[in-house]
Design an enzyme around this catalytic site. Structure first.
Site, PDB file in Angstrom:
ATOM      1  N   SER A 161       0.817  -1.215   0.000  1.00 44.52           N
ATOM      2  CA  SER A 161       0.000   0.000   0.000  1.00 44.52           C
ATOM      3  C   SER A 161       0.847   1.261   0.000  1.00 44.52           C
ATOM      4  O   SER A 161       1.934   1.302   0.588  1.00 44.52           O
ATOM      5  CB  SER A 161      -0.849  -0.005   1.268  1.00 44.52           C
TER       6      SER A 161
ATOM      7  N   TYR B  57      -1.990   0.208  10.751  1.00 42.03           N
ATOM      8  CA  TYR B  57      -2.219  -0.435   9.446  1.00 42.03           C
ATOM      9  C   TYR B  57      -0.954  -0.327   8.581  1.00 42.03           C
ATOM     10  O   TYR B  57      -0.482  -1.327   8.024  1.00 42.03           O
ATOM     11  CB  TYR B  57      -3.399   0.241   8.739  1.00 42.03           C
TER      12      TYR B  57
ATOM     13  N   GLU C 183       0.240   3.565   1.832  1.00 41.55           N
ATOM     14  CA  GLU C 183       0.352   3.932   3.255  1.00 41.55           C
ATOM     15  C   GLU C 183       1.759   3.654   3.795  1.00 41.55           C
ATOM     16  O   GLU C 183       2.144   4.188   4.826  1.00 41.55           O
ATOM     17  CB  GLU C 183      -0.670   3.150   4.080  1.00 41.55           C
TER      18      GLU C 183
HETATM   19  P1  NAP Z   1     -11.607  -4.405   1.547  1.00 38.39           P
HETATM   20  O1  NAP Z   1     -12.745  -4.061   0.629  1.00 38.39           O
HETATM   21  O2  NAP Z   1     -11.608  -3.889   2.927  1.00 38.39           O
HETATM   22  O3  NAP Z   1     -11.526  -6.004   1.585  1.00 38.39           O
HETATM   23  C1  NAP Z   1     -10.750  -6.681   2.541  1.00 38.39           C
HETATM   24  C2  NAP Z   1     -10.963  -8.160   2.389  1.00 38.39           C
HETATM   25  O4  NAP Z   1     -10.177  -8.845   3.376  1.00 38.39           O
HETATM   26  C3  NAP Z   1     -12.421  -8.627   2.611  1.00 38.39           C
HETATM   27  O5  NAP Z   1     -12.705  -9.667   1.712  1.00 38.39           O
HETATM   28  C4  NAP Z   1     -12.378  -9.165   4.034  1.00 38.39           C
HETATM   29  O6  NAP Z   1     -13.366 -10.134   4.304  1.00 38.39           O
HETATM   30  C5  NAP Z   1     -10.995  -9.812   4.039  1.00 38.39           C
HETATM   31  N1  NAP Z   1     -10.485 -10.074   5.377  1.00 38.39           N
HETATM   32  C6  NAP Z   1     -10.428  -9.232   6.439  1.00 38.39           C
HETATM   33  N2  NAP Z   1      -9.896  -9.845   7.505  1.00 38.39           N
HETATM   34  C7  NAP Z   1      -9.619 -11.115   7.119  1.00 38.39           C
HETATM   35  C8  NAP Z   1      -9.078 -12.253   7.780  1.00 38.39           C
HETATM   36  N3  NAP Z   1      -8.703 -12.210   9.065  1.00 38.39           N
HETATM   37  N4  NAP Z   1      -8.940 -13.397   7.083  1.00 38.39           N
HETATM   38  C9  NAP Z   1      -9.326 -13.466   5.773  1.00 38.39           C
HETATM   39  N5  NAP Z   1      -9.835 -12.427   5.090  1.00 38.39           N
HETATM   40  C10 NAP Z   1      -9.986 -11.269   5.762  1.00 38.39           C
HETATM   41  O7  NAP Z   1     -10.212  -3.988   0.896  1.00 38.39           O
HETATM   42  P2  NAP Z   1      -9.862  -3.613  -0.630  1.00 38.39           P
HETATM   43  O8  NAP Z   1     -10.058  -2.164  -0.829  1.00 38.39           O
HETATM   44  O9  NAP Z   1     -10.493  -4.580  -1.528  1.00 38.39           O
HETATM   45  O10 NAP Z   1      -8.278  -3.820  -0.618  1.00 38.39           O
HETATM   46  C11 NAP Z   1      -7.704  -5.092  -0.907  1.00 38.39           C
HETATM   47  C12 NAP Z   1      -6.311  -5.166  -0.307  1.00 38.39           C
HETATM   48  O11 NAP Z   1      -5.491  -4.150  -0.866  1.00 38.39           O
HETATM   49  C13 NAP Z   1      -6.243  -4.970   1.195  1.00 38.39           C
HETATM   50  O12 NAP Z   1      -5.194  -5.758   1.688  1.00 38.39           O
HETATM   51  C14 NAP Z   1      -5.893  -3.499   1.351  1.00 38.39           C
HETATM   52  O13 NAP Z   1      -5.256  -3.277   2.579  1.00 38.39           O
HETATM   53  C15 NAP Z   1      -4.977  -3.308   0.164  1.00 38.39           C
HETATM   54  N6  NAP Z   1      -4.942  -1.973  -0.412  1.00 38.39           N
HETATM   55  C16 NAP Z   1      -6.085  -1.353  -0.757  1.00 38.39           C
HETATM   56  C17 NAP Z   1      -6.030  -0.106  -1.372  1.00 38.39           C
HETATM   57  C18 NAP Z   1      -7.267   0.623  -1.791  1.00 38.39           C
HETATM   58  O14 NAP Z   1      -7.192   1.820  -2.055  1.00 38.39           O
HETATM   59  N7  NAP Z   1      -8.395  -0.046  -1.905  1.00 38.39           N
HETATM   60  C19 NAP Z   1      -4.770   0.489  -1.640  1.00 38.39           C
HETATM   61  C20 NAP Z   1      -3.615  -0.207  -1.282  1.00 38.39           C
HETATM   62  C21 NAP Z   1      -3.701  -1.445  -0.681  1.00 38.39           C
HETATM   63  P3  NAP Z   1     -14.856  -9.719   4.794  1.00 38.39           P
HETATM   64  O15 NAP Z   1     -15.612  -9.339   3.531  1.00 38.39           O
HETATM   65  O16 NAP Z   1     -15.352 -10.952   5.431  1.00 38.39           O
HETATM   66  O17 NAP Z   1     -14.701  -8.555   5.731  1.00 38.39           O
HETATM   67  N1  GDD Z   2     -12.546   7.413   6.076  1.00 43.52           N
HETATM   68  C1  GDD Z   2     -12.643   8.753   6.237  1.00 43.52           C
HETATM   69  N2  GDD Z   2     -13.774   9.285   6.774  1.00 43.52           N
HETATM   70  N3  GDD Z   2     -11.598   9.517   5.875  1.00 43.52           N
HETATM   71  C2  GDD Z   2     -11.720  10.862   6.012  1.00 43.52           C
HETATM   72  C3  GDD Z   2     -12.858  11.460   6.539  1.00 43.52           C
HETATM   73  C4  GDD Z   2     -13.951  10.641   6.951  1.00 43.52           C
HETATM   74  O1  GDD Z   2     -14.977  11.092   7.425  1.00 43.52           O
HETATM   75  N4  GDD Z   2     -12.686  12.806   6.545  1.00 43.52           N
HETATM   76  C5  GDD Z   2     -11.463  13.031   6.039  1.00 43.52           C
HETATM   77  N5  GDD Z   2     -10.873  11.865   5.720  1.00 43.52           N
HETATM   78  C6  GDD Z   2      -9.515  11.708   5.179  1.00 43.52           C
HETATM   79  C7  GDD Z   2      -8.635  10.765   5.982  1.00 43.52           C
HETATM   80  O2  GDD Z   2      -8.126  11.429   7.145  1.00 43.52           O
HETATM   81  C8  GDD Z   2      -7.568  10.441   4.936  1.00 43.52           C
HETATM   82  O3  GDD Z   2      -6.573  11.446   4.929  1.00 43.52           O
HETATM   83  C9  GDD Z   2      -8.323  10.490   3.620  1.00 43.52           C
HETATM   84  O4  GDD Z   2      -9.580  11.107   3.891  1.00 43.52           O
HETATM   85  C10 GDD Z   2      -8.558   9.132   2.978  1.00 43.52           C
HETATM   86  O5  GDD Z   2      -9.138   8.269   3.945  1.00 43.52           O
HETATM   87  P1  GDD Z   2      -9.693   6.807   3.558  1.00 43.52           P
HETATM   88  O6  GDD Z   2     -10.633   6.896   2.424  1.00 43.52           O
HETATM   89  O7  GDD Z   2     -10.183   6.192   4.815  1.00 43.52           O
HETATM   90  O8  GDD Z   2      -8.419   6.049   2.977  1.00 43.52           O
HETATM   91  P2  GDD Z   2      -6.889   5.971   3.446  1.00 43.52           P
HETATM   92  O9  GDD Z   2      -6.088   6.799   2.497  1.00 43.52           O
HETATM   93  O10 GDD Z   2      -6.732   6.241   4.881  1.00 43.52           O
HETATM   94  O11 GDD Z   2      -6.567   4.418   3.215  1.00 43.52           O
HETATM   95  C11 GDD Z   2      -6.989   3.766   2.010  1.00 43.52           C
HETATM   96  O12 GDD Z   2      -5.955   3.830   1.046  1.00 43.52           O
HETATM   97  C12 GDD Z   2      -4.745   3.125   1.393  1.00 43.52           C
HETATM   98  C13 GDD Z   2      -3.763   3.346   0.246  1.00 43.52           C
HETATM   99  O13 GDD Z   2      -3.162   4.596   0.346  1.00 43.52           O
HETATM  100  C14 GDD Z   2      -7.330   2.320   2.390  1.00 43.52           C
HETATM  101  O14 GDD Z   2      -7.939   1.697   1.270  1.00 43.52           O
HETATM  102  C15 GDD Z   2      -6.087   1.512   2.748  1.00 43.52           C
HETATM  103  O15 GDD Z   2      -6.441   0.137   2.895  1.00 43.52           O
HETATM  104  C16 GDD Z   2      -5.076   1.668   1.604  1.00 43.52           C
HETATM  105  O16 GDD Z   2      -3.903   0.923   1.874  1.00 43.52           O
END
Ligand code: NAP
Ligand code: GDD
Length: 343
Positions: A131, A154, A133
């Site tokens: 990520s 995280y 992050e």
């Molecule tokens: P998401 O929608 O939150 O999906 C997370 C998945 O992980 C769900 O299927 C969840 O199952 C499963 N999970 C959670 N805890 C688990 C456990 N203990 N054992 C097995 N499965 C478990 O996340 P996403 O946005 O699709 O992201 C996919 C991956 O990419 C994650 O690892 C996330 O951290 C990473 N990532 C995401 C982003 C982004 O912007 N979306 C960016 C960078 C990296 P349930 O449905 O049962 O909760």
């Molecule tokens: N969730 C949320 N809710 N975020 C808020 C809010 C609110 O009400 N108001 C402001 N924010 C700001 C957060 O402080 C953060 O700076 C930004 O919006 C994005 O928040 P999220 O959408 O929760 O995503 P994230 O950037 O913290 O994390 C996501 O992206 C990562 C990759 O950079 C997640 O998908 C992570 O799993 C992923 O790794």
């Protein structure tokens, strides 16, 4: 013989798009799902075929990243060509409330799965969902050479996963890669991530079901792309000749405030009339700015993000309005991307 893939996190946003993509490519897809007292498969219900049907190509298995023995058994049984580790406690704010659980799932879960690959003796390629992050406090632009400085439990858990994946590559010659993905969103995005929280609220305000939206830090800068495009990049990483780590990003900065403006403007509303501040959405340590440099993925994998943040906002707002107004359909993003571009 079709290729076999195993996906952890198949019920999540990315897992559902990846399963769709791999099924289209002719893969047999196996997914890990958690046992829950309610159904947790709404994102993949449209892909599911009864396993008694001879045409079935998708199979779901109960398991959990906290259960190493189960992972070994499953991998030995399935013998996949590719393993995608997308499972995680993926919410940054929640990771401050549940740091131990996040470490166990998002960090230790990865080494359990890598060990399961090793102990089951299968030959497979391994994708780790790393990520942006990881960069945390390191200023943008960020690429594969940029030092990491995570700012949340995280981020710290993902840092461990990044390094342990690299270590298994070097120690055991495993084809194991890190996709360092910047934020990517869609109508299937979890409802508490900021983009989806905004687009759902815009839809609800537009149809008169909500008045105000409570938000935290509006100054944060993110690089928001479209999830359906990012899973193609994951797949390409596992098709490369050599295992390597890649950034996937748009390279376009957008603040939370910008995303609010784009989403409210699209339906003719002024965001400032509806958005209120609530400090419960602040994080103890914030990641101020993430802007990725995806040059390596473009040059080596031929991958490029094409959906801009304004298009993403429109696409998500429309899907949420449609969902609220008439849909029996849970995920209404099957409308073609081209039609959004015309708007
Ligand atoms: P998401 O929608 O939150 O999906 C997370 C998945 O992980 C769900 O299927 C969840 O199952 C499963 N999970 C959670 N805890 C688990 C456990 N203990 N054992 C097995 N499965 C478990 O996340 P996403 O946005 O699709 O992201 C996919 C991956 O990419 C994650 O690892 C996330 O951290 C990473 N990532 C995401 C982003 C982004 O912007 N979306 C960016 C960078 C990296 P349930 O449905 O049962 O909760
Ligand atoms: N969730 C949320 N809710 N975020 C808020 C809010 C609110 O009400 N108001 C402001 N924010 C700001 C957060 O402080 C953060 O700076 C930004 O919006 C994005 O928040 P999220 O959408 O929760 O995503 P994230 O950037 O913290 O994390 C996501 O992206 C990562 C990759 O950079 C997640 O998908 C992570 O799993 C992923 O790794």
């Amino acid at each position: 013989m079709s290729k076999r893939a195993f996906i952890t996190g198949i019920t999540g946003q990315d897992g559902s798009y990846l399963a769709e993509l791999l099924l289209k490519k002719g893969y047999e897809v196996h997914g890990l799902i958690r046992r829950a007292s309610t159904f947790n498969t709404s994102r993949i219900d449209h892909l599911y075929v009864d396993p008694h049907d001879p045409s079935a190509k998708i199979f779901l298995h109960y398991g959990d990243l906290s259960d190493g023995a189960r992972l070994v058994t499953l991998l030995a049984e399935i013998d996949p060509d590719e393993v995608y580790n997308l499972g995680a406690q993926s919410h940054v704010r929640v990771s401050f409330d549940e740091p131990e659980h996040t470490a166990d799932t998002t960090g230790t879960g990865t080494v359990r799965l890598l060990e399961a690959v090793r102990l089951s003796g299968i030959e497979t390629r391994f994708y780790q969902a790393s990520s942006s992050e990881l960069y945390g406090a390191t200023p943008p632009p960020q690429n594969e050479e940029t030092p990491f400085y995570p700012r949340s439990p995280y981020g710290a858990a993902k840092l461990y996963s990044y390094w342990i994946t690299k270590n298994y590559r070097e120690a055991y010659g495993m084809f194991a890669v890190n996709g360092i993905l910047f934020n990517h969103e869609s109508p299937r995005r979890g409802e508490t991530f900021v983009t989806r929280k905004i687009t759902r609220a815009v839809a609800a305000i537009k149809v008169g079901r909500q008045e105000n939206l409570y938000m935290g830090n509006l100054d944060a800068i993110r690089d928001w792309g479209y999830a359906a495009e990012y899973v193609e990049g994951m797949w390409r990483m596992l098709q490369a000749d050599e295992p390597d780590d890649y950034v996937l990003a748009t390279g376009l900065p957008c603040t939370v405030r910008d995303f609010l403006r784009l989403s409210f403007d699209y339906v003719g509303l002024n965001w400032e009339n509806h958005v209120r501040f609530d400090d419960r959405y602040l994080r103890p340590t914030e990641v101020d700015a993430l802007i990725g440099d995806p040059t390596k993925a473009r040059e080596k994998l031929g991958w490029k993000a094409t959906v801009r943040p304004d298009e993403l906002a429109r696409l998500m707002v429309d899907a949420d309005i449609e969902m609220l107004e008439h849909s029996g359909r849970p995920w209404s993003d099957e409308v073609s991307l081209e039609s959004w571009r015309e708007n």
